[in-house]
Design a protein around this motif. Structure first.
Motif, PDB file in Angstrom:
ATOM      1  N   ILE A   1       0.840  -1.203   0.000  1.00 37.18           N
ATOM      2  CA  ILE A   1       0.000   0.000   0.000  1.00 37.18           C
ATOM      3  C   ILE A   1       0.874   1.253   0.000  1.00 37.18           C
ATOM      4  N   ASP A   2       1.891   1.275   0.859  1.00 40.32           N
ATOM      5  CA  ASP A   2       2.776   2.440   0.944  1.00 40.32           C
ATOM      6  C   ASP A   2       3.526   2.674  -0.372  1.00 40.32           C
ATOM      7  N   LEU A   3       4.033   1.590  -0.969  1.00 39.32           N
ATOM      8  CA  LEU A   3       4.754   1.723  -2.238  1.00 39.32           C
ATOM      9  C   LEU A   3       3.827   2.205  -3.351  1.00 39.32           C
ATOM     10  N   ASN A   4       2.613   1.695  -3.373  1.00 38.78           N
ATOM     11  CA  ASN A   4       1.662   2.142  -4.391  1.00 38.78           C
ATOM     12  C   ASN A   4       1.341   3.624  -4.216  1.00 38.78           C
ATOM     13  N   ASN A   5       1.179   4.055  -2.975  1.00 38.21           N
ATOM     14  CA  ASN A   5       0.906   5.476  -2.732  1.00 38.21           C
ATOM     15  C   ASN A   5       2.082   6.346  -3.163  1.00 38.21           C
ATOM     16  N   GLN A   6       3.297   5.850  -2.945  1.00 40.59           N
ATOM     17  CA  GLN A   6       4.487   6.631  -3.245  1.00 40.59           C
ATOM     18  C   GLN A   6       4.869   6.585  -4.723  1.00 40.59           C
ATOM     19  N   PHE A   7       4.748   5.412  -5.335  1.00 40.60           N
ATOM     20  CA  PHE A   7       5.267   5.243  -6.690  1.00 40.60           C
ATOM     21  C   PHE A   7       4.214   4.825  -7.722  1.00 40.60           C
ATOM     22  N   GLY A   8       2.955   4.783  -7.335  1.00 39.91           N
ATOM     23  CA  GLY A   8       1.903   4.344  -8.254  1.00 39.91           C
ATOM     24  C   GLY A   8       1.809   5.183  -9.508  1.00 39.91           C
TER      25      GLY A   8
END
Length: 105
Positions: A74-81
């Motif tokens: 979830i955090d990676l998607n928010n940051q790099f989505g």
């Protein structure tokens, strides 16, 4: 069914989506019930199925690993989505002005 055990999850660390995704991984082995507590944390009640070949420690460890994994996703998607979406868009339908598209993000 076997004895139910409860795990309290801190909602300041794990989002609801991560709790649901991690809990879903246990459904082949256990009945899982998720409740919201007054402190806005989550209580996950896990009852191993009679057919479950794993012990409680295994289920607890699997849930903890999946919670961390789900929250990182979830955090990676928010940051790099946005970057991922641009790469996919560029790969399948080249963007005429990629620099301008990057500035929009």
């Amino acid at each position: 069914m076997q004895e139910t055990f409860r795990i309290i999850v801190d909602s300041k660390i794990y989002k609801k989506e991560a709790v649901f995704a991690a809990s879903r991984e246990l459904t082949p082995f256990a009945q899982v019930i998720i409740n919201s507590l007054q402190e806005s944390d989550f209580a996950i009640d896990i009852t191993p199925l009679d057919s479950c070949p794993h012990n409680i420690q295994f289920l607890e460890q699997k849930l903890n690993i999946m919670l961390i994994d789900s929250q990182i996703r979830i955090d990676l998607n928010n940051q790099f989505g946005t970057i991922r979406d641009l790469i996919v868009k560029q790969a399948f339908s080249p963007i005429a002005d990629l620099k301008q598209e990057l500035k929009k993000s």
